[in-house]
Motif scaffolding. Sequence first.
Motif, PDB file in Angstrom:
ATOM      1  N   VAL A 154     -50.837 -27.321  18.179  1.00  0.00           N
ATOM      2  CA  VAL A 154     -49.467 -26.901  18.475  1.00  0.00           C
ATOM      3  C   VAL A 154     -49.311 -25.407  18.198  1.00  0.00           C
ATOM      4  O   VAL A 154     -48.708 -24.684  18.990  1.00  0.00           O
ATOM      5  CB  VAL A 154     -48.441 -27.740  17.656  1.00  0.00           C
ATOM      6  N   TYR A 155     -49.888 -24.932  17.113  1.00  0.00           N
ATOM      7  CA  TYR A 155     -49.832 -23.499  16.808  1.00  0.00           C
ATOM      8  C   TYR A 155     -50.521 -22.703  17.921  1.00  0.00           C
ATOM      9  O   TYR A 155     -49.971 -21.719  18.416  1.00  0.00           O
ATOM     10  CB  TYR A 155     -50.501 -23.206  15.457  1.00  0.00           C
ATOM     11  N   PHE A 156     -51.719 -23.117  18.306  1.00  0.00           N
ATOM     12  CA  PHE A 156     -52.470 -22.415  19.360  1.00  0.00           C
ATOM     13  C   PHE A 156     -51.674 -22.380  20.658  1.00  0.00           C
ATOM     14  O   PHE A 156     -51.528 -21.340  21.291  1.00  0.00           O
ATOM     15  CB  PHE A 156     -53.824 -23.108  19.584  1.00  0.00           C
ATOM     16  N   LYS A 157     -51.128 -23.531  21.027  1.00  0.00           N
ATOM     17  CA  LYS A 157     -50.375 -23.655  22.278  1.00  0.00           C
ATOM     18  C   LYS A 157     -49.143 -22.738  22.272  1.00  0.00           C
ATOM     19  O   LYS A 157     -48.848 -22.082  23.262  1.00  0.00           O
ATOM     20  CB  LYS A 157     -49.958 -25.122  22.432  1.00  0.00           C
ATOM     21  N   ASN A 158     -48.464 -22.680  21.133  1.00  0.00           N
ATOM     22  CA  ASN A 158     -47.264 -21.841  21.033  1.00  0.00           C
ATOM     23  C   ASN A 158     -47.594 -20.360  20.887  1.00  0.00           C
ATOM     24  O   ASN A 158     -46.901 -19.512  21.435  1.00  0.00           O
ATOM     25  CB  ASN A 158     -46.385 -22.286  19.856  1.00  0.00           C
ATOM     26  N   PRO A 168     -60.765 -23.837  30.086  1.00  0.00           N
ATOM     27  CA  PRO A 168     -60.976 -25.291  30.107  1.00  0.00           C
ATOM     28  C   PRO A 168     -60.653 -25.920  28.745  1.00  0.00           C
ATOM     29  O   PRO A 168     -60.812 -25.286  27.704  1.00  0.00           O
ATOM     30  CB  PRO A 168     -62.476 -25.429  30.410  1.00  0.00           C
ATOM     31  N   GLN A 169     -60.214 -27.162  28.779  1.00  0.00           N
ATOM     32  CA  GLN A 169     -59.798 -27.848  27.553  1.00  0.00           C
ATOM     33  C   GLN A 169     -60.940 -28.024  26.552  1.00  0.00           C
ATOM     34  O   GLN A 169     -60.712 -28.001  25.345  1.00  0.00           O
ATOM     35  CB  GLN A 169     -59.165 -29.204  27.900  1.00  0.00           C
ATOM     36  N   TYR A 175     -62.608 -24.269  19.959  1.00  0.00           N
ATOM     37  CA  TYR A 175     -61.890 -23.286  19.145  1.00  0.00           C
ATOM     38  C   TYR A 175     -61.174 -23.968  17.975  1.00  0.00           C
ATOM     39  O   TYR A 175     -61.130 -23.443  16.863  1.00  0.00           O
ATOM     40  CB  TYR A 175     -60.886 -22.541  20.030  1.00  0.00           C
ATOM     41  N   LEU A 176     -60.609 -25.154  18.238  1.00  0.00           N
ATOM     42  CA  LEU A 176     -59.882 -25.894  17.200  1.00  0.00           C
ATOM     43  C   LEU A 176     -60.814 -26.668  16.270  1.00  0.00           C
ATOM     44  O   LEU A 176     -60.369 -27.203  15.257  1.00  0.00           O
ATOM     45  CB  LEU A 176     -58.890 -26.858  17.853  1.00  0.00           C
ATOM     46  N   GLY A 177     -62.093 -26.747  16.632  1.00  0.00           N
ATOM     47  CA  GLY A 177     -63.055 -27.468  15.792  1.00  0.00           C
ATOM     48  C   GLY A 177     -62.982 -28.973  15.954  1.00  0.00           C
ATOM     49  O   GLY A 177     -63.269 -29.722  15.017  1.00  0.00           O
ATOM     50  N   PHE A 182     -60.708 -35.893  21.325  1.00  0.00           N
ATOM     51  CA  PHE A 182     -59.654 -35.877  20.305  1.00  0.00           C
ATOM     52  C   PHE A 182     -58.504 -34.979  20.753  1.00  0.00           C
ATOM     53  O   PHE A 182     -57.335 -35.299  20.537  1.00  0.00           O
ATOM     54  CB  PHE A 182     -60.217 -35.431  18.956  1.00  0.00           C
ATOM     55  N   LEU A 183     -58.820 -33.870  21.416  1.00  0.00           N
ATOM     56  CA  LEU A 183     -57.768 -32.998  21.946  1.00  0.00           C
ATOM     57  C   LEU A 183     -56.932 -33.753  22.980  1.00  0.00           C
ATOM     58  O   LEU A 183     -55.701 -33.663  22.979  1.00  0.00           O
ATOM     59  CB  LEU A 183     -58.359 -31.729  22.555  1.00  0.00           C
ATOM     60  N   SER A 184     -57.574 -34.527  23.845  1.00  0.00           N
ATOM     61  CA  SER A 184     -56.838 -35.325  24.840  1.00  0.00           C
ATOM     62  C   SER A 184     -55.897 -36.312  24.153  1.00  0.00           C
ATOM     63  O   SER A 184     -54.753 -36.505  24.583  1.00  0.00           O
ATOM     64  CB  SER A 184     -57.808 -36.088  25.741  1.00  0.00           C
ATOM     65  N   LYS A 185     -56.372 -36.910  23.077  1.00  0.00           N
ATOM     66  CA  LYS A 185     -55.552 -37.862  22.314  1.00  0.00           C
ATOM     67  C   LYS A 185     -54.325 -37.145  21.720  1.00  0.00           C
ATOM     68  O   LYS A 185     -53.207 -37.651  21.798  1.00  0.00           O
ATOM     69  CB  LYS A 185     -56.403 -38.497  21.205  1.00  0.00           C
ATOM     70  N   ILE A 186     -54.544 -35.963  21.147  1.00  0.00           N
ATOM     71  CA  ILE A 186     -53.442 -35.185  20.571  1.00  0.00           C
ATOM     72  C   ILE A 186     -52.428 -34.833  21.655  1.00  0.00           C
ATOM     73  O   ILE A 186     -51.210 -34.982  21.458  1.00  0.00           O
ATOM     74  CB  ILE A 186     -53.986 -33.887  19.910  1.00  0.00           C
ATOM     75  N   LYS A 187     -52.914 -34.393  22.819  1.00  0.00           N
ATOM     76  CA  LYS A 187     -52.009 -34.007  23.900  1.00  0.00           C
ATOM     77  C   LYS A 187     -51.218 -35.228  24.383  1.00  0.00           C
ATOM     78  O   LYS A 187     -50.033 -35.120  24.717  1.00  0.00           O
ATOM     79  CB  LYS A 187     -52.803 -33.381  25.049  1.00  0.00           C
TER      80      LYS A 187
END
Length: 194
Positions: A154-158, A168-169, A175-177, A182-187
């Motif tokens: 959320v910080y990165f996105k904002n 690309p995702q 970058y987020l480690g 897992f990023l898809s799940k968060i989104k």
Amino acid sequence: MHIQPLLNYISNFVTLTDEEVDILSSKISCRNYLKGQYVVQQGDICKYEGFVISGCTKTFYVDDAGQEHIIMFSIEDWWVSDMGSFITQTPADFNVQCIENTQLIMFYYDDIEDLYREIPKLERFFRSIVEKGFVAMQKRLVRNFSQTAKERYVYFKNQYPKIEQRIPQYMVASYLGITKEFLSKIKGQLALEE
């Protein structure tokens, strides 16, 4: 060479005379890179700092297992190099690769030293940007240790909306480690919360 974006950026920190702009112009060069090209590679000595006129790069290292770890992205009006290698003129720990066709203004190591002597206020300028970069890196370390992956995303996105739209995702995940799954799940979770 179109250096006005660089001059605009510098003017946020110091004011250059016309004569100083001429000296600066004589000590820099412009280079175009294609998507996928490397600006610097791990193990090579980083001979220059680059100021991004257009395009996007990623700075990353590859671990012994061949895993890529992205530490930063750079877009227009950002700086790019392996700073440790540049300052010490020793082999680079990081790769810098173009994600898009990219145009950089290059400051070569020897020319930077000349610029510091000829235009002392540029030394103050470069110190200011290195200090800002150092503070940003420290804050990122604290976020990585203290925030959840969701909070970091959320910080990165904002904070960097222009970057997220351009890369690309799987690179955002690196970058987020976290993994891209897992990023898809968060989104997905964030979409449900909206």
